[in-house]
Design a protein around this motif. Structure first.
Motif, PDB file in Angstrom:
ATOM      1  N   GLU A  30       0.821  -1.203   0.000  1.00 40.05           N
ATOM      2  CA  GLU A  30       0.000   0.000   0.000  1.00 40.05           C
ATOM      3  C   GLU A  30       0.860   1.260   0.000  1.00 40.05           C
ATOM      4  O   GLU A  30       0.541   2.245  -0.668  1.00 40.05           O
ATOM      5  N   LYS A  31       1.977   1.203   0.739  1.00 42.06           N
ATOM      6  CA  LYS A  31       2.886   2.355   0.747  1.00 42.06           C
ATOM      7  C   LYS A  31       3.472   2.565  -0.646  1.00 42.06           C
ATOM      8  O   LYS A  31       3.541   3.677  -1.145  1.00 42.06           O
ATOM      9  N   ALA A  32       3.878   1.458  -1.234  1.00 41.25           N
ATOM     10  CA  ALA A  32       4.550   1.565  -2.531  1.00 41.25           C
ATOM     11  C   ALA A  32       3.594   1.930  -3.647  1.00 41.25           C
ATOM     12  O   ALA A  32       3.944   2.695  -4.556  1.00 41.25           O
ATOM     13  N   PHE A  33       2.398   1.403  -3.609  1.00 37.80           N
ATOM     14  CA  PHE A  33       1.467   1.611  -4.698  1.00 37.80           C
ATOM     15  C   PHE A  33       0.326   2.553  -4.343  1.00 37.80           C
ATOM     16  O   PHE A  33      -0.587   2.749  -5.144  1.00 37.80           O
ATOM     17  N   GLY A  34       0.369   3.149  -3.192  1.00 36.59           N
ATOM     18  CA  GLY A  34      -0.648   4.118  -2.822  1.00 36.59           C
ATOM     19  C   GLY A  34      -0.438   5.400  -3.611  1.00 36.59           C
ATOM     20  O   GLY A  34       0.475   5.530  -4.428  1.00 36.59           O
ATOM     21  N   ASP A  35      -1.250   6.397  -3.392  1.00 36.66           N
ATOM     22  CA  ASP A  35      -1.145   7.658  -4.106  1.00 36.66           C
ATOM     23  C   ASP A  35       0.254   8.263  -3.965  1.00 36.66           C
ATOM     24  O   ASP A  35       0.872   8.690  -4.945  1.00 36.66           O
TER      25      ASP A  35
END
Length: 106
Positions: A96-101
Motif C-alpha cells: 500500500e505504501k509503494a502503490f498508494g497515491d
C-alpha cells in the motif's frame, strides 16, 4: 473292684483325651489348609490387580503422550498461522505504501 473301676475310668479318660486331641489336630489342619487357600487366592487377586494397574498406567501414559504430541502440533500450526498473518499484514502495508497515491507519485 475299685481298681478295675479306676482303671476303666482312666482308660475312658485317656481315650477321650486322645480323641479330643485328634479332633483338635484335624480342625487345626483344616484351618491351616483353608488359610493357605485364602492366602493363595488373595495373592492371586493382588497380582491380578497389580497387572491391571500396570496396564492401566501404561495406557494412561500412552494417551498422555499422544495428547502432548497433538498439542505440540496444534501449537506449531497456530504459531505458523500467526507468523503468516504478521507477514501478510506487513506485506500489505508495504504494498500500500509503494502503490498508494504517494508511492506512485514518487
Amino acid at each position: 473292684m475299685a481298681d478295675e473301676l479306676q482303671s476303666l475310668l482312666a482308660k475312658i479318660q485317656k481315650e477321650g483325651v486322645e480323641k479330643a486331641r485328634a479332633e483338635a489336630e484335624k480342625i487345626v489342619a483344616e484351618a491351616r489348609a483353608k488359610a493357605e487357600s485364602i492366602l493363595k487366592e488373595a495373592e492371586e487377586r493382588a497380582e491380578a490387580t497389580v497387572r491391571k494397574a500396570e496396564a492401566d498406567s501404561a495406557a494412561l501414559v500412552e494417551r498422555g503422550r499422544r495428547s502432548l504430541e497433538q498439542a505440540a502440533r496444534d501449537v506449531i500450526l497456530s504459531v505458523g498461522e500467526a507468523v503468516q498473518s504478521v507477514f501478510q499484514a506487513l506485506a500489505r502495508r508495504e504494498v500500500e505504501k509503494a502503490f498508494g497515491d504517494e508511492g506512485l507519485r514518487q
